[in-house]
Design an enzyme around this catalytic site. Structure first.
Site, PDB file in Angstrom:
ATOM      1  N   GLY A 134     -12.484 -53.442  46.865  1.00 28.65           N
ATOM      2  CA  GLY A 134     -11.508 -52.730  46.054  1.00 28.65           C
ATOM      3  C   GLY A 134     -11.461 -53.087  44.588  1.00 28.65           C
ATOM      4  O   GLY A 134     -11.100 -52.262  43.754  1.00 28.65           O
ATOM      5  N   GLU A 154      -8.682 -59.418  41.701  1.00 30.45           N
ATOM      6  CA  GLU A 154      -8.173 -58.722  42.890  1.00 30.45           C
ATOM      7  C   GLU A 154      -7.733 -57.325  42.514  1.00 30.45           C
ATOM      8  O   GLU A 154      -7.287 -57.086  41.395  1.00 30.45           O
ATOM      9  CB  GLU A 154      -6.955 -59.474  43.443  1.00 30.45           C
ATOM     10  N   ASP A 155      -7.827 -56.415  43.484  1.00 27.61           N
ATOM     11  CA  ASP A 155      -7.314 -55.067  43.244  1.00 27.61           C
ATOM     12  C   ASP A 155      -5.809 -55.028  43.420  1.00 27.61           C
ATOM     13  O   ASP A 155      -5.084 -54.551  42.551  1.00 27.61           O
ATOM     14  CB  ASP A 155      -8.007 -54.032  44.145  1.00 27.61           C
ATOM     15  N   ASP A 208      -0.391 -57.952  47.933  1.00 21.24           N
ATOM     16  CA  ASP A 208       0.817 -57.518  48.625  1.00 21.24           C
ATOM     17  C   ASP A 208       1.401 -58.678  49.432  1.00 21.24           C
ATOM     18  O   ASP A 208       2.262 -59.382  48.948  1.00 21.24           O
ATOM     19  CB  ASP A 208       0.628 -56.231  49.426  1.00 21.24           C
ATOM     20  N   LYS A 231       2.297 -55.937  44.421  1.00 20.56           N
ATOM     21  CA  LYS A 231       3.290 -55.272  45.269  1.00 20.56           C
ATOM     22  C   LYS A 231       4.218 -56.347  45.844  1.00 20.56           C
ATOM     23  O   LYS A 231       4.107 -56.746  47.000  1.00 20.56           O
ATOM     24  CB  LYS A 231       2.590 -54.499  46.391  1.00 20.56           C
ATOM     25  N   PHE A 277       1.666 -46.798  50.019  1.00 17.97           N
ATOM     26  CA  PHE A 277       0.221 -46.897  50.223  1.00 17.97           C
ATOM     27  C   PHE A 277      -0.478 -46.292  49.006  1.00 17.97           C
ATOM     28  O   PHE A 277      -0.448 -45.085  48.810  1.00 17.97           O
ATOM     29  CB  PHE A 277      -0.188 -46.157  51.491  1.00 17.97           C
ATOM     30  N   VAL A 278      -1.091 -47.153  48.192  1.00 16.76           N
ATOM     31  CA  VAL A 278      -1.723 -46.693  46.955  1.00 16.76           C
ATOM     32  C   VAL A 278      -3.236 -46.681  47.083  1.00 16.76           C
ATOM     33  O   VAL A 278      -3.832 -47.536  47.737  1.00 16.76           O
ATOM     34  CB  VAL A 278      -1.282 -47.537  45.737  1.00 16.76           C
ATOM     35  N   ASP A 301      -8.806 -48.040  48.467  1.00 18.96           N
ATOM     36  CA  ASP A 301      -9.190 -47.009  49.428  1.00 18.96           C
ATOM     37  C   ASP A 301      -8.257 -46.944  50.620  1.00 18.96           C
ATOM     38  O   ASP A 301      -7.414 -47.815  50.827  1.00 18.96           O
ATOM     39  CB  ASP A 301     -10.599 -47.292  49.949  1.00 18.96           C
ATOM     40  N   ARG A 338     -11.667 -44.222  46.688  1.00 15.91           N
ATOM     41  CA  ARG A 338     -11.997 -45.275  45.719  1.00 15.91           C
ATOM     42  C   ARG A 338     -12.359 -44.718  44.346  1.00 15.91           C
ATOM     43  O   ARG A 338     -12.072 -45.330  43.330  1.00 15.91           O
ATOM     44  CB  ARG A 338     -13.189 -46.103  46.200  1.00 15.91           C
TER      45      ARG A 338
END
Length: 187
Positions: A46, A101-102, A105, A133, A154-155, A161, A167
């Site tokens: 990601g 990091e993408d 959470d 998040k 949910f992003v 993805d 993506r």
């Protein structure tokens, strides 16, 4: 407002908003690591899009390596079990490491990764996350550089993805719940 993709409920951040924020992060990182070597550890898959754009904003002293870590598969909830699927190619001993990091959470995966890198005797380990998040946090983690804070939804897009889809979207948006059949929780 019409959405650029039918599966997206709402666009959170456009490409025009992401681009300058990544430049700001790059400037902050460059300032903090001036005259010091830096190893960027990109968490696959990601964070690749974010890494590519961020790398253009950093001095040429940064080297890049990759790790793939699994905390869940096609399911959207974290199991708390973390496995290394692809390890680093090079040693990080005595190196200044910046984890790319993408999204952060629950913090479970990132917490594991940071501790893992510290045990490899890195000189320093810091974290740069495109998205934070905090509503989903289960363990405390320090994020040194944050792009944006996102709601408990949910992003997808800009590298993030759902089942390997979305993506390549140039923006970050909230996926419609009927697409993933869930409650908005990614991990």
């Amino acid at each position: 407002m019409s959405h650029p993709h039918p599966d997206i409920d709402r666009v959170l951040f456009t490409a025009e908003q992401i681009r300058p924020r990544v430049a700001e992060l790059g400037a902050a990182i460059s300032g903090d690591y001036q005259n010091r070597d830096l190893t960027l550890v990109c968490v696959l898959r990601g964070a690749v899009v974010f890494l590519a754009d961020l790398l253009r904003e950093l001095p040429d002293a940064a080297s890049v390596d990759f790790m793939a870590i699994a905390s869940y598969g096609a399911d959207t909830r974290s199991t708390g079990v973390v496995r290394i699927l692809k390890d680093l190619d090079d040693s990080v001993e005595s190196r200044n490491v910046l984890v790319i990091e993408d999204i952060v959470d629950t913090g479970l995966t990132l917490n594991y990764l940071v501790e893992n890198l510290r045990h490899r005797n890195a000189a320093s380990v810091r974290v740069c996350a495109l998205l934070d998040k905090p509503a989903r946090r289960r363990v405390p983690v320090r994020i040194d550089y944050t792009g944006f804070e996102v709601p408990d939804a949910f992003v997808v897009g800009y590298g993030l993805d759902y089942n390997q889809r979305y993506r390549g979207l140039p923006f970050i948006g909230i996926l419609k719940p009927e697409i993933y059949g869930g409650d908005g929780r990614t991990t």
